[in-house]
Write an enzyme that holds these catalytic residues in place. Sequence first.
Site, PDB file in Angstrom:
ATOM      1  N   GLU A  86       8.380  55.225 -82.191  1.00 42.91           N
ATOM      2  CA  GLU A  86       7.974  53.825 -82.323  1.00 42.91           C
ATOM      3  C   GLU A  86       9.173  52.936 -82.637  1.00 42.91           C
ATOM      4  OE1 GLU A  86       3.343  54.333 -83.680  1.00 42.91           O
ATOM      5  OE2 GLU A  86       4.843  54.179 -85.270  1.00 42.91           O
ATOM      6  N   ASP A 109       5.386  50.063 -82.915  1.00 42.64           N
ATOM      7  CA  ASP A 109       3.987  50.498 -82.891  1.00 42.64           C
ATOM      8  C   ASP A 109       3.121  49.474 -82.170  1.00 42.64           C
ATOM      9  OD1 ASP A 109       1.538  51.987 -84.250  1.00 42.64           O
ATOM     10  OD2 ASP A 109       1.315  49.861 -84.721  1.00 42.64           O
TER      11      ASP A 109
END
Lengths: 228, 228
Positions: free
Chosen positions: B116, B44
Site C-alpha cells: 500500500e 490503501d
Amino acid sequence: MIKPVSELARRLGHTFSNESLFELALTHRSCGNRNNERLEFLGDSILNFVIADDLYQRFPGAREGQLSRLRAMMVKGETLAEVARELNFGDYLRLGSGEMKSGGFRRDSILADSVEAVIGAIYLDAGLDTARGFILRWFEARLNSLDLEGSVKDSKTRLQEFLQSRRLDLPEYELVSVEGEAHSQTFHIRCHISLQPSPTEGVGSSRRQAEQEAARAMLVAIKQEASA
Amino acid sequence: MIKPVSELARRLGHTFSNESLFELALTHRSCGNRNNERLEFLGDSILNFVIADDLYQRFPGAREGQLSRLRAMMVKGETLAEVARELNFGDYLRLGSGEMKSGGFRRDSILADSVEAVIGAIYLDAGLDTARGFILRWFEARLNSLDLEGSVKDSKTRLQEFLQSRRLDLPEYELVSVEGEAHSQTFHIRCHISLQPSPTEGVGSSRRQAEQEAARAMLVAIKQEASA
C-alpha cells in the site's frame, strides 16, 4: 413531487453527457433492480480516495491514525446526509412507493448513499478530476474546519463563534414543527440571525440535529453572501 | 543485507523523480518516526478505488454486495502479502533491529502494508494513471481469475487445472525446510513441474500456505515464459 434530474444537474453545475447515469444515481433500491447501489460502491471508493489525498497534503505532520480519524469524520453517513441536504438531493430522489410514503427522502442513510452514487456517476461521466472538484467543493468548509486534534467544531459552535467575533447577537433557533410518531419524529427548526434577513431551515430526527442543520445552512448562506 | 531501493525501482519499471519517497514507502515504523504509515494510508485508498473501478467495469451485472466481496478478497492482507512476495519487497524493507532479527521481512502484515505504501509513493511521484497501471499489472492474474460467485480459485487448483488441460504431469511439492519454534514456524516449499526446468519456491506460516505460494510463483513463471 419528484423534480427532474436535469434541474439538479444544472444547479450542481455539471452537464452530463449521459444524464440517465445521473438519474440512476438518484434511484433508490426500493424502485427495483435498476438502482444506485453499484454507483454507490464506486463513488464510496472515490470519495475515500479524494478525501485521503486532501488530508495527506493538508496535514503533512499528521500521523496515520489521525488521518484515519479525520477521514472517518468526513465520510460518515451523518456528514454525507448533511451534504445531501445542503444540495437538496431529497427533492430529486427516486423512491419506491413505500419509501415515498414513509418519508425516505429525509432518511440519513438514503441521502448519504445518494451522495456517493452521484460521485460515482460524475466520475463515470466526466472523469476523476471533475469528480474530485465536486467533492472538494462540497466538503471544503468541513475540511477547512478540521484540526489535528480530530475534532470538527459543530455548526452551532462555529456560527456562534463567528457572530461573537463580530460582536453580533447570538442566533435564535425556532421550532417550526414536529412531525411523525414518537419513535420517528422529524423536527423542523429555523435559525435567525440579525445579519441575514431570511432565516435558514434545518430538518432532523432530533431537535439538536435539526438545529445543527439550520446553523450549517446559515454558515453556508453567510459564505455565499460574502463571496457574492 | 538490505538492498538499495533503486534496484527494486528498476525491477518494477519505474524511475522515481523522488526516490526518497520510495525509500520511505519501504521503511517500517520499527525504524522510527520517519516511516511508511502515512503513505500506507494514502495507498490503501488508491488501491481500493482502482480495484473498485476495475470490478465495476469488469462485472456490469454484479450487485453491490458481490462487488464488495470481490474487492475485499483483492485487498485483504493475505493477498497483499502475496503481491509483496512476488515482487520481492521483503529484500528491500527497512526494519528496526528488533523486527530484523525476528524476521519481520517475512511477516504478512508488514509486507502487505509495504504494498500500500509503495502505491502511495508511486501516486505522489507520478500521478494516478501510473499508480493505476502498476496496481492493475500486479493484480491482473488475480482479477482475471475472479468469478461472480466471489470465489477465486486458489493457485494450486489453477496450476493443476492448467497442467491437466495440457495433459501434463501434476506438480510436485517438496518440503525444503521448516524453521522456527512450534508456534511460529516457517515452511519452505519447492514446486516442480515437467514444463519448467527450475522449481519455484514458496514460504509461509503453514505448509498449505507455502505450497500455495510456490504454486502461484509457478503460474507467474509460466506466464512470463509464455509472454517472453
